[in-house]
Scaffold this motif. Structure first.
Motif, mmCIF file in Angstrom:
data_model
loop_
_atom_site.group_PDB
_atom_site.id
_atom_site.type_symbol
_atom_site.label_atom_id
_atom_site.label_comp_id
_atom_site.label_asym_id
_atom_site.label_seq_id
_atom_site.Cartn_x
_atom_site.Cartn_y
_atom_site.Cartn_z
ATOM 1 N N THR A 1 0.857 -1.185 0.000
ATOM 2 C CA THR A 1 0.000 0.000 0.000
ATOM 3 C C THR A 1 0.889 1.229 0.000
ATOM 4 O O THR A 1 2.105 1.136 0.219
ATOM 5 N N GLY B 1 0.892 5.889 0.428
ATOM 6 C CA GLY B 1 0.186 7.093 0.824
ATOM 7 C C GLY B 1 1.131 8.159 1.321
ATOM 8 O O GLY B 1 2.342 7.932 1.462
ATOM 9 N N PHE C 1 0.526 9.827 4.371
ATOM 10 C CA PHE C 1 0.607 9.615 5.824
ATOM 11 C C PHE C 1 1.187 10.847 6.520
ATOM 12 O O PHE C 1 2.095 10.740 7.357
ATOM 13 N N LEU D 1 -0.563 11.119 11.154
ATOM 14 C CA LEU D 1 -1.120 9.797 11.423
ATOM 15 C C LEU D 1 -2.389 9.915 12.266
ATOM 16 O O LEU D 1 -2.402 10.598 13.289
ATOM 17 N N HIS E 1 -5.778 5.877 9.355
ATOM 18 C CA HIS E 1 -4.571 5.253 8.821
ATOM 19 C C HIS E 1 -4.291 3.922 9.520
ATOM 20 O O HIS E 1 -4.016 2.906 8.874
ATOM 21 N N TYR F 1 -6.693 1.102 8.619
ATOM 22 C CA TYR F 1 -6.568 0.557 7.274
ATOM 23 C C TYR F 1 -5.256 -0.193 7.079
ATOM 24 O O TYR F 1 -5.207 -1.236 6.409
ATOM 25 N N LEU F 2 -4.173 0.263 7.712
ATOM 26 C CA LEU F 2 -2.920 -0.483 7.644
ATOM 27 C C LEU F 2 -3.043 -1.821 8.363
ATOM 28 O O LEU F 2 -2.525 -2.849 7.904
ATOM 29 N N ARG G 1 7.523 11.150 8.917
ATOM 30 C CA ARG G 1 6.360 10.330 8.546
ATOM 31 C C ARG G 1 6.725 8.848 8.535
ATOM 32 O O ARG G 1 5.943 7.997 8.992
ATOM 33 N N LEU H 1 5.270 5.608 11.036
ATOM 34 C CA LEU H 1 4.773 4.336 10.505
ATOM 35 C C LEU H 1 5.592 3.158 11.033
ATOM 36 O O LEU H 1 5.052 2.071 11.263
ATOM 37 N N GLY I 1 -7.205 2.568 0.914
ATOM 38 C CA GLY I 1 -8.257 2.906 1.867
ATOM 39 C C GLY I 1 -9.621 3.036 1.216
ATOM 40 O O GLY I 1 -9.748 3.173 -0.007
ATOM 41 N N SER J 1 -9.773 11.679 8.091
ATOM 42 C CA SER J 1 -8.825 12.008 7.043
ATOM 43 C C SER J 1 -7.787 12.988 7.563
ATOM 44 O O SER J 1 -8.026 13.725 8.517
ATOM 45 N N THR J 2 -6.607 13.000 6.908
ATOM 46 C CA THR J 2 -5.565 13.942 7.297
ATOM 47 C C THR J 2 -6.046 15.371 7.136
ATOM 48 O O THR J 2 -5.799 16.229 7.998
#
Length: 505
Positions: free
Chosen positions: A362, A364, A366, A369, A373, A376-377, A413, A417, A449, A480-481
């Protein structure tokens, strides 16, 4: 507890999540949460040597002992792990007036645990577990001490203003109804129950219970189907929460990580780094200790279980009964997610494929966070064995999102993660889409997503051409971000300082 206003923000459960970076353990330790541990203590003893022949009397190996080590076990191991992570800890239990009891008390005190509430009773035999190890193999375990413990009549010092109490009940009889009544009468802000029978403590209405798979199955009165633990536990979360009386349940699954069931929030799973079973002594105690420290510091439940999993991963890679310190945990969080260049990533993916593992990919930005996120991860990881995450470079984010983005640079970022146990490999790409990377890696599954549609993705033809599968995952509205950034710009920041979990009425 130390004034939390001096510690940098860690967010709440609903929107932006705190960064699980190497500095977090020290920031939590600086809070010095006051934790009372109540429960069954054990002296763990390890006799290690070489076995090169069989004895004449029986077909049994002769072990020439080279070393002897002892360590606090059971609730005592939870206590020393709490102390190693920065908590101020007092142990409430009982030991015998014997050599094992003296060694156990000395080990607790050396680790910085207050033992003034541990009763030393001449009529009691301290529980000890002695393991004989040859090479890396445990040959035999010898259990000594009272199998049925005389009960404690109360909890000394419970009214002294603790931030949390951890109840460790292994079914020996030590923890009586009087203990339950005492905790009920003076309930700290956070109550964690680690028990063979967590339903016994339902009247306490704990904030967290941490059963293993077998204990959770016993609460449900049925076995958990092999290979379906996540789905099964999610479907039965209502029963688990009701029967344990808990606000949240974390079911530990040994080498398969842990499952968080937190009210009605989406199920969250962590992934462990598995090791042979002979290395797992006390990993559950470490998990419970780190989870408690994280929640005392105000970390949301999802981030707290990720931190706890990281701590457990530290100790299972060490022999005997081990402890995870602040520095150990910082090193684990810092070393988990190295950003790979595309050549190295392609080589690793080739190795995984040769081993028969299913690759999920996947990508993005990101940028900030948030729970969407993480959900979905987590869901993407469950589609296969290895999750590869490709992060847009700063230039790529600006091209896609416009001036002012990204809010966080690519190194930050990626570091965020890397703190998630579901992420196996990280890389960065400069293009607007990862089409070229997909062509090179040829993952089995390309996951996106729920705010996307497969037929509108420019990557879909690329994936389908080489025989891969495109999967669109679930979507959480208002996660959402852009929504998080707008809340921050509007003065409704999701960030707030760490705080103890509030007392429930």
């Amino acid at each position: 507890m130390t004034d939390t206003s001096t510690v940098d923000p860690m967010a709440g459960d609903d929107h932006e999540l705190p960064e699980l970076t190497p500095d977090v353990p020290a920031r939590l330790a600086a809070l010095r949460p006051r934790v009372l541990v109540v429960g069954d203590v054990i002296l763990d003893e390890w006799l290690t040597g070489n076995a090169e022949r069989l004895c004449r009397e029986a077909p049994a190996p002769v072990v020439a002992i080279d070393s002897r080590t002892v360590a606090p076990g059971g609730a005592a191991n939870t206590a020393v792990n709490l102390a190693a992570l920065g908590a101020s800890v007092r142990m409430v239990s009982a030991v015998g007036a014997d050599d094992s009891g003296a060694e156990l008390l000395a080990a607790l005190e050396k680790a910085g645990v207050d033992t003034t509430s541990v009763a030393v009773e001449p009529g009691r035999r301290t529980t000890a577990k002695r393991r004989v190890v040859a090479g890396e193999q445990v040959l035999v375990r010898l259990d000594d001490g009272d199998r049925d413990q005389a009960p404690l009549t109360g909890v000394p010092g419970l009214a002294d203003g603790w931030d949390a109490v951890v109840v460790c009940d292994y079914g020996t009889g030590l923890l009586s109804e009087a203990v339950l009544d005492a905790v009920l009468a003076t309930r700290p802000p956070l109550v964690v129950v680690d028990a063979h029978d967590p339903a016994r403590w339902a009247r306490l209405r704990p904030d967290l219970v941490t059963p293993n798979a077998g204990e959770a199955a016993a609460v449900l009165g049925t076995s958990i189907p092999a290979g379906e633990s996540l789905r099964f536990l999610d479907e039965h979360r209502g029963t688990l929460l009701t029967r344990t009386g808990a606000r949240a349940v974390v079911v530990t699954l040994d080498r398969d990580g842990a499952v968080l069931l937190d009210g009605a929030r989406p199920v969250h799973r962590t992934w462990a780094r598995p090791v042979p079973d002979n290395h797992t002594a006390g990993a559950g105690d470490t998990f419970c200790a780190a989870l408690t420290v994280a929640r005392c510091g105000g970390l949301p439940s999802v981030v707290a279980v990720e931190l706890a999993q990281a701590a457990a991963d530290v100790v299972v890679h060490r022999p005997e009964t081990a402890v995870c310190t602040v520095d150990d945990l910082a090193e684990r969080l810092g070393g988990h997610g190295t950003v790979l260049d595309h050549d190295r990533l392609a080589a690793l993916v080739g190795e995984h494929r040769a081993a028969g593992r299913r690759i999920v990919f996947t990508n993005g930005c990101f940028d900030v966070l948030h729970r969407g996120h993480v959900n979905y991860l987590n869901e993407a990881k469950r589609l296969g064995d290895v999750l590869v995450v490709a992060v847009n470079s700063d230039e790529s984010v600006t091209s896609l999102k416009g001036e002012g983005r990204p809010v966080n640079g690519v190194a930050d970022r990626a570091a965020v993660l890397a703190g998630l146990s579901c992420v196996d490999h990280l890389t960065v790409f400069d293009e607007d889409t990862p089409a070229a990377l997909l062509t090179r890696l040829r993952p089995d599954v390309y996951a996106k997503g729920g705010d996307h549609r497969a037929e509108l993705l420019t990557e879909t033809p690329v994936v389908r051409e080489y025989g891969g599968e495109v999967r669109i995952l679930s979507y959480l509205p208002d996660r959402s971000t852009s929504a998080v950034i707008e809340r921050i710009r509007g003065g409704r920041s999701a960030h707030r300082p760490p705080r103890p979990v509030p007392r429930r009425s």
